[in-house]
Design an enzyme around this catalytic site. Structure first.
Site, PDB file in Angstrom:
ATOM      1  N   GLU A 148       8.434   1.728  14.657  1.00  0.00           N
ATOM      2  CA  GLU A 148       9.309   2.222  13.599  1.00  0.00           C
ATOM      3  C   GLU A 148       9.399   3.741  13.741  1.00  0.00           C
ATOM      4  O   GLU A 148       8.656   4.345  14.491  1.00  0.00           O
ATOM      5  CB  GLU A 148       8.730   1.881  12.221  1.00  0.00           C
ATOM      6  CG  GLU A 148       8.860   0.412  11.879  1.00  0.00           C
ATOM      7  CD  GLU A 148       8.647   0.111  10.413  1.00  0.00           C
ATOM      8  OE1 GLU A 148       7.871   0.812   9.742  1.00  0.00           O
ATOM      9  OE2 GLU A 148       9.269  -0.866   9.929  1.00  0.00           O
ATOM     10  N   GLU A 166       4.428  -4.252  12.105  1.00  0.00           N
ATOM     11  CA  GLU A 166       3.515  -3.125  11.856  1.00  0.00           C
ATOM     12  C   GLU A 166       2.315  -3.720  11.138  1.00  0.00           C
ATOM     13  O   GLU A 166       2.402  -4.079   9.958  1.00  0.00           O
ATOM     14  CB  GLU A 166       4.192  -2.069  10.967  1.00  0.00           C
ATOM     15  CG  GLU A 166       5.432  -1.448  11.569  1.00  0.00           C
ATOM     16  CD  GLU A 166       5.115  -0.462  12.695  1.00  0.00           C
ATOM     17  OE1 GLU A 166       3.944  -0.074  12.842  1.00  0.00           O
ATOM     18  OE2 GLU A 166       6.041  -0.105  13.427  1.00  0.00           O
ATOM     19  N   ASN A 195       0.792  -1.236   0.000  1.00  0.00           N
ATOM     20  CA  ASN A 195       0.000   0.000   0.000  1.00  0.00           C
ATOM     21  C   ASN A 195       0.824   1.285   0.000  1.00  0.00           C
ATOM     22  O   ASN A 195       0.294   2.323  -0.365  1.00  0.00           O
ATOM     23  CB  ASN A 195      -1.031  -0.007   1.137  1.00  0.00           C
ATOM     24  CG  ASN A 195      -0.380   0.091   2.488  1.00  0.00           C
ATOM     25  OD1 ASN A 195       0.625  -0.545   2.717  1.00  0.00           O
ATOM     26  ND2 ASN A 195      -0.941   0.891   3.353  1.00  0.00           N
ATOM     27  N   CYS A 226      -3.183   1.704   6.628  1.00  0.00           N
ATOM     28  CA  CYS A 226      -3.312   0.982   7.894  1.00  0.00           C
ATOM     29  C   CYS A 226      -3.984   1.854   8.947  1.00  0.00           C
ATOM     30  O   CYS A 226      -4.669   1.359   9.817  1.00  0.00           O
ATOM     31  CB  CYS A 226      -1.947   0.507   8.363  1.00  0.00           C
ATOM     32  SG  CYS A 226      -0.721   1.806   8.436  1.00  0.00           S
TER      33      CYS A 226
HETATM   34  P1  NAD Z   1       0.006  -9.217   3.629  1.00  0.00           P
HETATM   35  O1  NAD Z   1       0.150  -9.598   5.057  1.00  0.00           O
HETATM   36  O2  NAD Z   1      -0.856 -10.054   2.774  1.00  0.00           O
HETATM   37  O3  NAD Z   1       1.433  -9.192   2.903  1.00  0.00           O
HETATM   38  C1  NAD Z   1       2.482  -8.375   3.363  1.00  0.00           C
HETATM   39  C2  NAD Z   1       3.805  -8.959   2.901  1.00  0.00           C
HETATM   40  O4  NAD Z   1       3.993 -10.234   3.523  1.00  0.00           O
HETATM   41  C3  NAD Z   1       3.889  -9.220   1.394  1.00  0.00           C
HETATM   42  O5  NAD Z   1       5.180  -8.927   0.943  1.00  0.00           O
HETATM   43  C4  NAD Z   1       3.620 -10.711   1.304  1.00  0.00           C
HETATM   44  O6  NAD Z   1       4.173 -11.302   0.151  1.00  0.00           O
HETATM   45  C5  NAD Z   1       4.310 -11.223   2.556  1.00  0.00           C
HETATM   46  N1  NAD Z   1       3.828 -12.506   3.063  1.00  0.00           N
HETATM   47  C6  NAD Z   1       2.595 -13.071   2.914  1.00  0.00           C
HETATM   48  N2  NAD Z   1       2.561 -14.268   3.541  1.00  0.00           N
HETATM   49  C7  NAD Z   1       3.782 -14.451   4.111  1.00  0.00           C
HETATM   50  C8  NAD Z   1       4.354 -15.484   4.907  1.00  0.00           C
HETATM   51  N3  NAD Z   1       3.667 -16.574   5.244  1.00  0.00           N
HETATM   52  N4  NAD Z   1       5.624 -15.346   5.322  1.00  0.00           N
HETATM   53  C9  NAD Z   1       6.335 -14.240   5.010  1.00  0.00           C
HETATM   54  N5  NAD Z   1       5.851 -13.236   4.244  1.00  0.00           N
HETATM   55  C10 NAD Z   1       4.582 -13.337   3.818  1.00  0.00           C
HETATM   56  O7  NAD Z   1      -0.467  -7.696   3.626  1.00  0.00           O
HETATM   57  P2  NAD Z   1      -0.850  -6.792   2.365  1.00  0.00           P
HETATM   58  O8  NAD Z   1      -2.177  -7.203   1.849  1.00  0.00           O
HETATM   59  O9  NAD Z   1       0.308  -6.730   1.446  1.00  0.00           O
HETATM   60  O10 NAD Z   1      -0.950  -5.345   3.060  1.00  0.00           O
HETATM   61  C11 NAD Z   1      -2.083  -4.871   3.686  1.00  0.00           C
HETATM   62  C12 NAD Z   1      -1.962  -4.992   5.189  1.00  0.00           C
HETATM   63  O11 NAD Z   1      -0.796  -4.302   5.641  1.00  0.00           O
HETATM   64  C13 NAD Z   1      -3.114  -4.353   5.923  1.00  0.00           C
HETATM   65  O12 NAD Z   1      -3.523  -5.190   6.959  1.00  0.00           O
HETATM   66  C14 NAD Z   1      -2.522  -3.056   6.487  1.00  0.00           C
HETATM   67  O13 NAD Z   1      -3.175  -2.565   7.621  1.00  0.00           O
HETATM   68  C15 NAD Z   1      -1.125  -3.502   6.770  1.00  0.00           C
HETATM   69  N6  NAD Z   1      -0.220  -2.349   6.854  1.00  0.00           N
HETATM   70  C16 NAD Z   1       0.226  -1.976   8.089  1.00  0.00           C
HETATM   71  C17 NAD Z   1       1.038  -0.848   8.207  1.00  0.00           C
HETATM   72  C18 NAD Z   1       1.544  -0.398   9.543  1.00  0.00           C
HETATM   73  O14 NAD Z   1       2.490   0.383   9.568  1.00  0.00           O
HETATM   74  N7  NAD Z   1       0.965  -0.832  10.651  1.00  0.00           N
HETATM   75  C19 NAD Z   1       1.402  -0.132   7.073  1.00  0.00           C
HETATM   76  C20 NAD Z   1       0.938  -0.560   5.842  1.00  0.00           C
HETATM   77  C21 NAD Z   1       0.126  -1.679   5.748  1.00  0.00           C
END
Ligand code: NAD
Length: 488
Positions: free
Chosen positions: A461, A249, A151, A283
């Site tokens: 962070e 995060e 995102n 997020c």
């Molecule tokens: P996601 O958890 O599906 O994927 C995030 C990353 O993790 C990707 O690179 C993905 O390929 C990897 N991944 C997926 N499964 C994995 C596994 N089993 N082992 C290791 N890596 C794995 O999230 P998304 O759909 O890409 O992003 C959206 C989410 O991110 C939302 O929940 C949002 O709230 C969160 N987010 C949080 C913050 C924060 O700072 N708190 C910031 C941005 C996004």
């Protein structure tokens, strides 16, 4: 010992070479680019090479002002290339132009900030209890893994890579498979700026395969993850088994609160931008709106009218306020939540559909949506939708408000609009959230720590804490004895 050129896992793939990952522009379905795809077997090489870089390069022991020079230069080059990088970002993620510029500026700012922190960071001399000199200094972990979501490409990566490098580590970075191009650009800029080869590796691949292999790899000494809560939980479980530190995060369902004494105009604008900015794919999106019951009907009616008036459009149109979602699959998920809300009894006061006419019909768009009439425990009010969907709920008094606002598994952020300073302070202290905004929303900068309470994460962070995340303490005692040590 000279180190060899790092394996080039992920340069842009020559046409037809494969295997590769396609990046699809969600605004119109065109191909935004394609990159070489890493497989689980590539993780070994990347981690080994990162260790080789750590051991053979003077990075860890480089004078801090010299390390900072490289980080400053990365920031400067990012800033100099802001427009081409923002254009690539726009194609990769579908974010509107201004947001893409902001992402690049933010990435540049992270490198600049951590260059300054790196240069000025101090250890501690601790008060001794004997004939010795004692101190606490920060040391890097060695090789850390950084895994990022789709995102905020380049911004999220920079928030991890800049402090991790500043702390003296090497980083193996796995960006989201949805937005694979910006991390490669960051890698190119880092090398251009003089970062020694091997200290940053980029592996583009799936989370289930490459991400999981990286997390389990015995050569990775610390994990830094941004993404969904369930993925974070799975990663934390592996970190727990391996006894390595993890920074998480994660997701949110942030309460956005409007009290009866708030500046109505300011609150309306804040609530709109708090949820519909980034098409809700943030997020910290203020996705649960709590309005004091005495002004609820009037406020929500005005909000519905303004929600319907938002300009949903193509990312490169300067008038666009809300762009597409990241993919059609994600749009289906968002639409599914709105259907669920309808089944749970929600009133749809604005939006609730995907545009089917004109240019927008080709993209993964979903109209800004306002729901109300649901109990706070409804799934739509509890689960992260990560799209342009706001649920409105009334509250009666502060106790009711705090109970409802804190009544989710998440604790990432919260916003309060009120004319009363004492009330703002009481609420800010009572809300379970890592960031609280009073009479503003979604402000964020690199010098202030960021992270979540409860299921929204572990660790912080940004800021000085953001550097400490990537360091471990070493205590050193230096004997100054005038007599030999005795057993007694
Ligand atoms: P996601 O958890 O599906 O994927 C995030 C990353 O993790 C990707 O690179 C993905 O390929 C990897 N991944 C997926 N499964 C994995 C596994 N089993 N082992 C290791 N890596 C794995 O999230 P998304 O759909 O890409 O992003 C959206 C989410 O991110 C939302 O929940 C949002 O709230 C969160 N987010 C949080 C913050 C924060 O700072 N708190 C910031 C941005 C996004």
């Amino acid at each position: 010992m000279p180190i060899p050129e790092p394996p080039r896992f992920c340069p842009p793939a020559p046409a037809g070479a494969g295997p590769f990952l396609l990046s699809i522009n969600p605004a119109d379905g065109s191909q935004a680019g394609r990159v070489a795809q890493a497989r689980a077997a590539d993780v070994d090489g990347a981690v080994a090479h990162a260790w080789q870089a750590v051991r053979c390069q003077p990075w860890r022991d480089l004078r801090l002002d010299r390390r900072a020079d490289v980080l400053y230069e990365i920031g400067r080059l990012l800033r100099a290339e802001r427009e081409p990088l923002a254009r690539l970002q726009m194609a990769d993620s579908g974010k509107p132009w201004k947001e893409c510029l902001h992402m690049v500026d933010s990435a540049a700012g992270s490198f600049r900030y951590y260059a300054a922190v790196c240069e000025t960071l101090q250890g501690e001399i601790t008060p001794a209890r004997g004939e010795y000199f004692s101190m606490a200094i920060a040391e890097p972990f060695g090789v850390i893994a950084a895994i990022t979501p789709w995102n905020s490409p380049i911004m999220n990566e920079a928030q991890k890579v800049a402090p991790a490098l500043a702390a003296g580590n090497a980083v193996v970075l796995k960006p989201s498979e949805e937005t694979p191009q910006l991390a490669l650009e960051l890698l190119r800029v880092c090398h251009q700026a003089g970062l020694p080869q091997g200290l940053l590796q980029v592996l583009n691949g799936s989370g289930e395969e490459v991400g999981a292999a990286l997390v389990r790899h015995p050569g990775v000494r610390m994990l830094s993850f941004t993404g969904g809560t369930e993925t974070g939980r799975a990663i934390a479980a592996v970190a727990g088994q391996r006894l390595i530190p993890v920074g998480l995060e994660l997701g949110g369902k942030s309460p956005h609160i409007v009290c009866a004494d708030a500046d109505r105009e300011a609150a309306l604008a804040g609530v709109l931008s708090g949820i519909f900015g980034s098409a809700g794919q943030s997020c910290v999106a203020g996705s649960r709106l709590f309005v004091e019951r005495t002004i609820y009907a009037e406020f929500v009616a005005a909000l519905a009218q303004r929600t319907r008036a938002l300009r949903v459009g193509l990312p490169d149109d300067p008038g666009t306020q809300v762009g597409p979602l990241i993919s059609w699959q994600h749009r289906d998920k968002v639409a599914g939540y709105v259907e669920l809300g309808r089944r749970e009894g929600a009133r749809v006061l604005a939006g609730g559909y995907a545009p089917e006419q004109g240019a927008l019909a080709r993209g993964a768009f979903y109209m800004p949506t306002l729901l109300d009439g649901l109990p706070a425990q409804a799934r739509v009010c509890q689960e992260e939708i990560f799209g342009p969907v706001l649920v409105a709920l009334p509250f009666d008094g502060e106790d009711d408000l705090i109970e409802q606002a804190n009544g989710t598994a998440f604790g990432l952020a919260a916003g309060i609009w009120t004319g009363s300073y004492p009330r703002a302070w009481r609420l800010a202290r009572a809300l379970e959230a890592g960031s609280v905004w009073i009479n503003t929303y979604k402000q964020s900068h690199i010098a202030t720590p960021f992270g979540g309470f409860k299921d929204s994460g572990i660790g912080r962070e940004k800021g000085l804490q953001g550097l400490r995340l990537y360091s471990q303490n070493k205590s050193i005692y230096w004997g100054l004895h005038t007599q030999p040590l005795s057993l007694g």
